[in-house]
Design an enzyme around this catalytic site. Structure first.
Site, short mmCIF file in Angstrom:
data_model
loop_
_atom_site.label_atom_id
_atom_site.label_comp_id
_atom_site.label_asym_id
_atom_site.label_seq_id
_atom_site.Cartn_x
_atom_site.Cartn_y
_atom_site.Cartn_z
N LYS A 281 -6.31 4.73 5.85
CA LYS A 281 -5.82 4.96 4.49
C LYS A 281 -5.54 3.61 3.86
O LYS A 281 -4.83 2.79 4.44
CB LYS A 281 -4.53 5.81 4.54
CG LYS A 281 -4.08 6.35 3.19
CD LYS A 281 -5.03 7.42 2.65
CE LYS A 281 -4.46 8.14 1.45
NZ LYS A 281 -3.31 8.99 1.79
N HIS A 282 -6.12 3.35 2.71
CA HIS A 282 -5.96 2.08 2.02
C HIS A 282 -6.29 0.89 2.92
O HIS A 282 -5.54 -0.09 3.01
CB HIS A 282 -4.55 1.95 1.44
CG HIS A 282 -4.26 2.95 0.35
ND1 HIS A 282 -4.94 2.97 -0.84
CD2 HIS A 282 -3.38 3.98 0.31
CE1 HIS A 282 -4.49 3.97 -1.58
NE2 HIS A 282 -3.55 4.60 -0.91
N ASN A 424 0.91 -9.12 8.31
CA ASN A 424 1.30 -9.17 9.72
C ASN A 424 1.16 -7.79 10.33
O ASN A 424 1.57 -6.80 9.72
CB ASN A 424 2.74 -9.66 9.86
CG ASN A 424 2.88 -11.14 9.58
OD1 ASN A 424 2.10 -11.94 10.07
ND2 ASN A 424 3.89 -11.50 8.78
N HIS A 530 -6.35 -10.69 6.50
CA HIS A 530 -5.65 -10.71 5.21
C HIS A 530 -6.38 -9.90 4.15
O HIS A 530 -7.54 -9.58 4.31
CB HIS A 530 -5.49 -12.15 4.74
CG HIS A 530 -4.51 -12.94 5.57
ND1 HIS A 530 -4.90 -14.00 6.38
CD2 HIS A 530 -3.17 -12.78 5.77
CE1 HIS A 530 -3.82 -14.48 7.00
NE2 HIS A 530 -2.78 -13.76 6.66
#
Length: 530
Positions: A281-282, A424, A530
């Site tokens: 999800k996302h 993180n 990232h």
């Protein structure tokens, strides 16, 4: 006739992809347009009964060097590049017996296809087109007078324009075709240069070009005010770009992004060893598990965060079967992607008409190469794909307590998952399943706390009396800069830790792990995402 409209009297056709060629050339001939062609194209036209002049007749120079030198001649390029309204150009053409060429139809040697099928070095070199790009670029430069086609998909548009304008093309069409022509040669050269960089082992060449072909128009990008399309590159990596969509609504920008994230993550799990399921999800995994069957793996993955899984993407590392399909469609799911699916499973998914089912034909190799690219203001960052795999790492036990075999298996599992969680990243896992995931926080300790909270929420939803983090292991994508993140994991009930190591405070973190009775291993590899 308006001055921007140009009558086509002479066309040069030299195509590798001959789809639609005969019909198109016949339509041109019916308009009285003289045809010039080369090699295989000329043979195809003549065999179809069309009158076509070979390039050698125009240049009065034979093909040589295995066809490498045939169109690189003033009689060809002069006819393409001459500015029709320029008296000096007209005088030069007259003096040297050069006739105008008003339409150039060229598609290039199949270099990308040759690389994709694993052609030898020499075979790939021979499939680098020289004359084709030169003619395309010449025609595109002189688009004020010349039309250029690099894609059979544009044949119909050009014929329609000729029909509407008495055999002439308009400037807007010629400009559109010129833009496409330059984009095609740019993508072609990008494929060649990137192939060469790979062959020579040059990871950061002085010039890096990225090229692709539009594979899918998208209604919008991440948000409705952003324009977007999906472009496929020459890299043949199983996934969205190779997948057949059997059913469902058109994929969106976010669907494609999430589906790619899910499929790359599930590929970490060898289908010969275990069945595995990833729910995303996302762009973040919200549940990952392995099991004896896909259905079992799905149930374990769903249990991690059933709330976030609603409206998510599900990726599988094996052929989708009926049992797994039945369970997946029981909640709202946006996309299912798998290497393949049984007919029974396809029929079950068909009951959810908006659910997209993608069959990729294979799994991407987690150890494979390729580029990861991201744009920044004024440029882009390019790096090799993160292809480090935990199974290849030398795990080093740094605590007094050595992890048990069961803990070690879960540690490897958790680190596989952490590789695909936004940094993180903290991942709690137990019995081959995630039980809590903390992603994308500015502080690693916050990720650890979120993951622990998620584990408690999952336990509550399942009616369990204690957090799923009790007795789990925890993985961190990067080192713990302080002991606080590790202590948060211990407080949540984790018994073992896997992390890259490499902090200046490693000794402090190891002491904290020993004091808490944790087993900890270092991988020596970081997985920032990232």
């Amino acid at each position: 006739m308006p001055h921007d409209r140009k009558i086509i009297t002479r066309a040069l056709l030299s195509v590798s992809d001959k789809s639609g060629l005969i019909g198109f050339a016949s339509a041109l001939a019916q308009r009285g347009i003289a045809l010039i062609s080369t090699g295989g194209t000329h043979k195809a036209l003549v065999e179809a009964g069309l009158a076509a002049k070979d390039v050698a007749e125009v240049t009065q120079f034979p093909e040589m060097m295995d066809g490498r030198v045939k169109t690189l001649h003033p009689a060809i390029h002069g006819g393409i590049l001459a500015v029709r309204g320029n008296p000096e150009h007209q005088a030069a053409m007259l003096a040297h017996g050069i006739s105008t060429i008003d339409l150039v139809v060229v598609n290039l040697y199949p270099f990308e296809e040759t690389v994709a099928r694993g052609g030898s070095f020499d075979d790939c070199i021979e499939n680098i087109d020289i004359g084709g790009p030169a003619m395309i670029r010449a025609a595109a430069k002189n688009h004020a007078d010349v039309a250029v086609i690099v894609d059979p998909a544009d044949y119909e548009a050009l014929l329609a324009e000729l029909a509407a304008n008495g055999g002439a093309t308009t400037l807007p069409l010629r400009r559109r075709l010129a833009q496409k022509a330059y984009a095609r040669t740019a993508a072609y050269d990008a494929a060649v240069s990137n192939w060469f960089a790979g062959i020579e082992g040059i990871g950061t060449p002085d010039f890096r070009a990225i090229g692709g072909r539009r594979a899918l128009d998208l209604r919008y990008g991440e948000n409705p005010h952003q324009q977007a399309a999906f472009y496929a590159t020459p890299e043949q990596r199983p996934g969205v770009s190779t997948a057949r969509q059997l059913q469902g609504k058109q994929l969106s920008f976010n669907n494609i992004n999430d589906t790619d994230a899910a499929y790359e993550a599930v590929a970490e799990f060898d289908p010969q060893r275990t069945a595995a399921v990833v729910i995303v999800k996302h762009a973040n995994p919200c549940g990952v598990a392995e099991g004896d069957s896909l259905a079992e793996a799905y149930e374990k993955a769903l249990r991690c965060d059933s709330v976030s899984a609603f409206g998510g993407v599900v990726a599988l590392n094996r052929t989708l079967d009926a049992e797994a399909a039945q369970r997946i469609v029981s909640i709202f799911t946006e996309v299912i992607i798998a290497p393949d699916a049984t007919e029974e499973a396809i029929a079950i998914v068909a009951g959810k008409k908006n659910l997209r089912l993608l069959l990729a034909g294979g799994l991407p190799d987690p150890r494979g190469g390729g580029l990861a690219v991201r744009t920044v203001a004024g440029g882009f960052l390019a790096q090799t794909r993160d292809n480090a795999v935990v199974d290849d790492m030398d795990l080093r036990v740094v605590t007094r307590r050595v992890p048990t075999e069961a803990e070690l298996a879960d540690l490897r599992f958790a680190f596989r998952v952490a590789k695909h969680v936004k940094s993180n990243a903290i991942v709690y896992a137990r019995d081959g399943a995630t039980v809590g995931i903390g992603a994308g926080q500015m502080s690693r300790v916050d990720s650890s706390r979120i993951a622990a909270w998620k584990a408690q929420e999952a336990a509550t939803a399942a009616g369990a009396t204690e957090s799923f983090a009790k007795g789990s292991v925890v993985a961190s994508d990067a080192f713990f800069p302080f002991a606080d993140g590790l202590l948060a994991a211990a407080e949540a009930g984790a018994t073992a830790v896997i992390q890259p190591g490499g902090s200046i405070r490693d000794d402090e973190v190891i002491r904290a792990a020993d004091d808490a009775g944790l087993a900890m291993v270092f991988t020596g590899h970081r997985h920032f995402r990232h």
